[in-house]
Scaffold this active site. Structure first.
Site, PDB file in Angstrom:
ATOM      1  N   GLU A 167      15.517  53.273  -1.215  1.00 27.12           N
ATOM      2  CA  GLU A 167      15.200  54.609  -0.679  1.00 27.12           C
ATOM      3  C   GLU A 167      15.892  55.606  -1.580  1.00 27.12           C
ATOM      4  O   GLU A 167      17.115  55.742  -1.530  1.00 27.12           O
ATOM      5  CB  GLU A 167      15.732  54.738   0.759  1.00 27.12           C
ATOM      6  CG  GLU A 167      15.143  53.752   1.755  1.00 27.12           C
ATOM      7  CD  GLU A 167      13.690  54.043   2.062  1.00 27.12           C
ATOM      8  OE1 GLU A 167      13.213  55.149   1.758  1.00 27.12           O
ATOM      9  OE2 GLU A 167      13.027  53.146   2.589  1.00 27.12           O
ATOM     10  N   CYS A 219      17.175  64.030   1.427  1.00 30.42           N
ATOM     11  CA  CYS A 219      16.221  63.378   0.515  1.00 30.42           C
ATOM     12  C   CYS A 219      14.805  63.887   0.762  1.00 30.42           C
ATOM     13  O   CYS A 219      14.026  64.026  -0.172  1.00 30.42           O
ATOM     14  CB  CYS A 219      16.293  61.868   0.646  1.00 30.42           C
ATOM     15  SG  CYS A 219      16.114  61.293   2.338  1.00 30.42           S
TER      16      CYS A 219
HETATM   17  P1  NDP Z   1      24.218  57.648  -5.530  1.00 29.61           P
HETATM   18  O1  NDP Z   1      23.063  56.986  -6.172  1.00 29.61           O
HETATM   19  O2  NDP Z   1      25.207  58.336  -6.386  1.00 29.61           O
HETATM   20  O3  NDP Z   1      25.056  56.617  -4.650  1.00 29.61           O
HETATM   21  C1  NDP Z   1      24.468  55.859  -3.614  1.00 29.61           C
HETATM   22  C2  NDP Z   1      25.392  54.707  -3.272  1.00 29.61           C
HETATM   23  O4  NDP Z   1      25.403  53.760  -4.352  1.00 29.61           O
HETATM   24  C3  NDP Z   1      26.837  55.106  -3.043  1.00 29.61           C
HETATM   25  O5  NDP Z   1      27.402  54.317  -2.026  1.00 29.61           O
HETATM   26  C4  NDP Z   1      27.471  54.779  -4.385  1.00 29.61           C
HETATM   27  O6  NDP Z   1      28.847  54.565  -4.306  1.00 29.61           O
HETATM   28  C5  NDP Z   1      26.757  53.487  -4.724  1.00 29.61           C
HETATM   29  N1  NDP Z   1      26.802  53.115  -6.137  1.00 29.61           N
HETATM   30  C6  NDP Z   1      27.107  53.870  -7.213  1.00 29.61           C
HETATM   31  N2  NDP Z   1      27.012  53.147  -8.353  1.00 29.61           N
HETATM   32  C7  NDP Z   1      26.621  51.910  -7.989  1.00 29.61           C
HETATM   33  C8  NDP Z   1      26.333  50.705  -8.709  1.00 29.61           C
HETATM   34  N3  NDP Z   1      26.405  50.637 -10.035  1.00 29.61           N
HETATM   35  N4  NDP Z   1      25.951  49.616  -8.001  1.00 29.61           N
HETATM   36  C9  NDP Z   1      25.842  49.669  -6.656  1.00 29.61           C
HETATM   37  N5  NDP Z   1      26.112  50.770  -5.928  1.00 29.61           N
HETATM   38  C10 NDP Z   1      26.499  51.884  -6.579  1.00 29.61           C
HETATM   39  O7  NDP Z   1      23.591  58.636  -4.453  1.00 29.61           O
HETATM   40  P2  NDP Z   1      24.337  59.706  -3.567  1.00 29.61           P
HETATM   41  O8  NDP Z   1      25.398  59.068  -2.735  1.00 29.61           O
HETATM   42  O9  NDP Z   1      24.706  60.847  -4.440  1.00 29.61           O
HETATM   43  O10 NDP Z   1      23.179  60.153  -2.562  1.00 29.61           O
HETATM   44  C11 NDP Z   1      22.266  61.164  -2.862  1.00 29.61           C
HETATM   45  C12 NDP Z   1      20.942  60.563  -3.269  1.00 29.61           C
HETATM   46  O11 NDP Z   1      20.466  59.754  -2.217  1.00 29.61           O
HETATM   47  C13 NDP Z   1      19.884  61.629  -3.492  1.00 29.61           C
HETATM   48  O12 NDP Z   1      19.112  61.315  -4.626  1.00 29.61           O
HETATM   49  C14 NDP Z   1      19.038  61.524  -2.231  1.00 29.61           C
HETATM   50  O13 NDP Z   1      17.733  61.996  -2.392  1.00 29.61           O
HETATM   51  C15 NDP Z   1      19.110  60.063  -1.949  1.00 29.61           C
HETATM   52  N6  NDP Z   1      18.793  59.782  -0.551  1.00 29.61           N
HETATM   53  C16 NDP Z   1      17.635  59.138  -0.258  1.00 29.61           C
HETATM   54  C17 NDP Z   1      17.280  58.906   1.051  1.00 29.61           C
HETATM   55  C18 NDP Z   1      16.028  58.166   1.377  1.00 29.61           C
HETATM   56  O14 NDP Z   1      15.949  57.664   2.481  1.00 29.61           O
HETATM   57  N7  NDP Z   1      15.053  58.067   0.494  1.00 29.61           N
HETATM   58  C19 NDP Z   1      18.126  59.358   2.159  1.00 29.61           C
HETATM   59  C20 NDP Z   1      19.326  59.996   1.748  1.00 29.61           C
HETATM   60  C21 NDP Z   1      19.636  60.191   0.424  1.00 29.61           C
HETATM   61  P3  NDP Z   1      29.863  55.759  -4.655  1.00 29.61           P
HETATM   62  O15 NDP Z   1      29.469  56.942  -3.809  1.00 29.61           O
HETATM   63  O16 NDP Z   1      31.164  55.197  -4.250  1.00 29.61           O
HETATM   64  O17 NDP Z   1      29.708  56.037  -6.118  1.00 29.61           O
END
Ligand code: NDP
Length: 495
Positions: free
Chosen positions: A237, A271
């Site tokens: 997502e 999102c």
């Molecule tokens: P990120 O992609 O930065 O992070 C998402 C999660 O992945 C966090 O828990 C992050 O940890 C973790 N992560 C980071 N690097 C890695 C890796 N290499 N391997 C595995 N996990 C990793 O997104 P955001 O937290 O900034 O969220 C915002 C984004 O989410 C926006 O693009 C938004 O549109 C999307 N979103 C989509 C939704 C949907 O349902 N389609 C709903 C809500 C949001 P850490 O934070 O510790 O780096």
């Protein structure tokens, strides 16, 4: 802190910089140990059966409901969003937990399916079995609702879950897991591992049976690559660049109010937030006036009267600023706010007109309280321009014609469309939620969301012997009879 972990990190209130909580940084060893514990919990949970799981999940929902304000306060502190928005987030999570708990058996339980004339002697049974251990990786913008959209459905399908919340909002997932443990103390059906990207990477590369990832598209690519090692399936997502369409016969006042909420609530960090608006020429001026009028009274802040809170992730401020600057540099007109609206940690409302379709403000996910409004000649043109994005998550159409709106809704690329409302689908638990293209794939919520965390198991039981075609003892007569039947069933011409 557990034995496997020595490092820790703090989560901060983005509005004040105050420390909200301290959490362990779980490394690979700790993540693997959590997955191992989850394996045992998954077997126990699956064996409990539909009814016992339903009762426990409904009790988790009850515990969450009774703690609504406590959870909402923590969401408010970790994300900075207004307390009422945090309360609404908890309400949405409760609604989904309730639906998943009640519907799991109906959607996934064993059922008899038609076996077809050629296999008339076989009883055919279909059921959906749990996958085992599901890893859930969540974002910070809806730190309860978004992970629960996977966790609730994965648990209801009979799996155990290990969740890695965002480093900005570790407390919310931890509190929810404590609540789950208080209702289900026997086994760790939901564990939380905290830390940074490396912790998420360890979960994605660990011995899980599926990853449910919610976050940005670039991170989804990394997660998929890590999952490829073990052929771990993934539901992704990701981000969006949702379009909002206003047709000539729309209720313009209602459309402006909805577009504004869709774009600015949660400081635009949704999102499925509205980022682009396409308005049919005849109502363009009125719509822009109404939108600007309502936007001018919005105010970000941390007090009770604020319309929305700060930008949760400090790094996002640069992206928002770049998009506004780029839009203005390319001839866009800011009629509310502008480049000076970015005032760390807040961004005041920004409405941009005449922004070229190829500018970053129109092509990339902004994730801020900004909106671009475009004039189009027809609903048809609006749909075409809305669809010209690599993102395709959701969208909205305001129209006075039911058939025109339905027709356009079907043609809007993406997983969800609201007609005469904005983001309405998210509150309907029976509707699946998910994207297309760079917005991801797979579905959470609804029956599809339950099946996402289960695998189909097909069983046949022979009731009597009939034509014996799959045996070396098959006769020419058996074969001739079978071919005659196939010809009868399938050989005719259709008009
Ligand atoms: P990120 O992609 O930065 O992070 C998402 C999660 O992945 C966090 O828990 C992050 O940890 C973790 N992560 C980071 N690097 C890695 C890796 N290499 N391997 C595995 N996990 C990793 O997104 P955001 O937290 O900034 O969220 C915002 C984004 O989410 C926006 O693009 C938004 O549109 C999307 N979103 C989509 C939704 C949907 O349902 N389609 C709903 C809500 C949001 P850490 O934070 O510790 O780096």
């Amino acid at each position: 802190m557990d034995a496997e972990t020595t490092e820790s990190f703090q989560s901060l209130d983005p509005a004040t910089g105050e420390i909200v909580g301290e959490h362990p940084v779980h490394g690979k060893e700790a993540v693997d140990a959590a997955i191992e514990r989850a394996r045992g919990a998954a077997a126990w949970w699956a064996d409990l059966g539909w009814k016992e799981r339903r009762i426990r999940l409904l009790n988790i929902k009850g515990a969450l409901t009774r703690s609504l304000n406590r959870v909402a306060t923590l969401i408010h502190r970790e994300t900075g969003k207004p307390i009422e928005d945090a309360q609404l987030e908890v309400v949405l999570a409760i609604t989904h937990l309730d639906w998943a708990a009640r519907k799991a058996e109906k959607v996934l339980g064993p059922r008899r399916v038609p076996s077809g004339l050629l296999s008339v002697n076989q009883k055919a049974i279909l059921e959906y079995q749990p996958l085992g251990v599901v890893g859930v990786i969540g974002p910070w913008n809806y730190p309860l609702f978004t992970p629960v959209g996977s966790i609730g459905y994965a648990l209801a399908a009979g799996n155990a879950v290990v969740c890695k919340p965002s480093e900005y909002t570790p407390g919310v997932a931890t509190l929810f897991a404590e609540m789950v443990a208080s209702v289900v103390p026997e086994q760790p059906i939901l564990q939380v591992v905290t830390g940074f990207g490396e912790t998420g990477a360890a979960l994605a590369g660990g011995a899980v049976d599926k990853i449910a990832f919610t976050g940005s598209t670039p991170t989804a690519r990394k997660v998929m690559a890590a999952c490829a090692e073990r052929l771990t399936p993934i539901v992704a997502e990701c981000g969006g660049k949702d379009a909002f369409i206003v047709d000539a016969d729309a209720d313009v006042e209602a459309a402006a109010e909805a577009a504004l909420w869709g774009a600015m609530s949660n400081a635009g960090q949704t999102c499925t937030g509205v980022e682009r608006v396409y308005v049919v020429d005849s109502v363009y001026e009125t719509f822009v006036d109404r939108l600007a009028e309502q936007a001018r009274v919005l105010r970000p802040g941390e007090d009770r009267g604020a319309s929305y809170g700060p930008i949760t992730m400090p790094g996002q401020l640069d992206i928002i600023k770049r998009h506004i600057d780029d839009a203005v540099a390319q001839g866009g007109r800011a009629i509310v706010g502008g480049p000076a609206s970015v005032k760390e940690p807040y961004v005041e409302p920004v409405i941009l007109l005449d922004v070229p379709e190829d500018s970053s403000a129109v092509c990339e996910e902004t994730f801020g309280p900004t909106i671009t409004v475009h004039r189009v000649q027809s609903l048809e043109e609006a749909v075409t321009r809305a669809n010209a994005s690599r993102y395709a998550l959701a969208g909205a159409i305001f129209s006075g014609s039911r058939s025109a709106a339905m027709n356009a809704a079907r043609r809007l690329r993406g997983g969800m469309t609201s007609i005469n409302a904005v983001i309405a689908f998210a509150a309907v638990p029976s509707l699946p939620f998910g994207g297309v293209g760079d917005s991801g794939f797979g579905r959470i919520h609804g029956a599809d969301g339950l099946r996402e965390f289960a695998r189909a198991k097909s069983i046949t039981r022979q009731r009597f012997s009939a034509m014996n075609l799959t045996s070396f003892k098959r006769t020419d007569k058996d074969m001739a009879r079978a071919l005659q039947l196939v010809n009868l069933l399938h050989g005719r011409r259709y008009k």
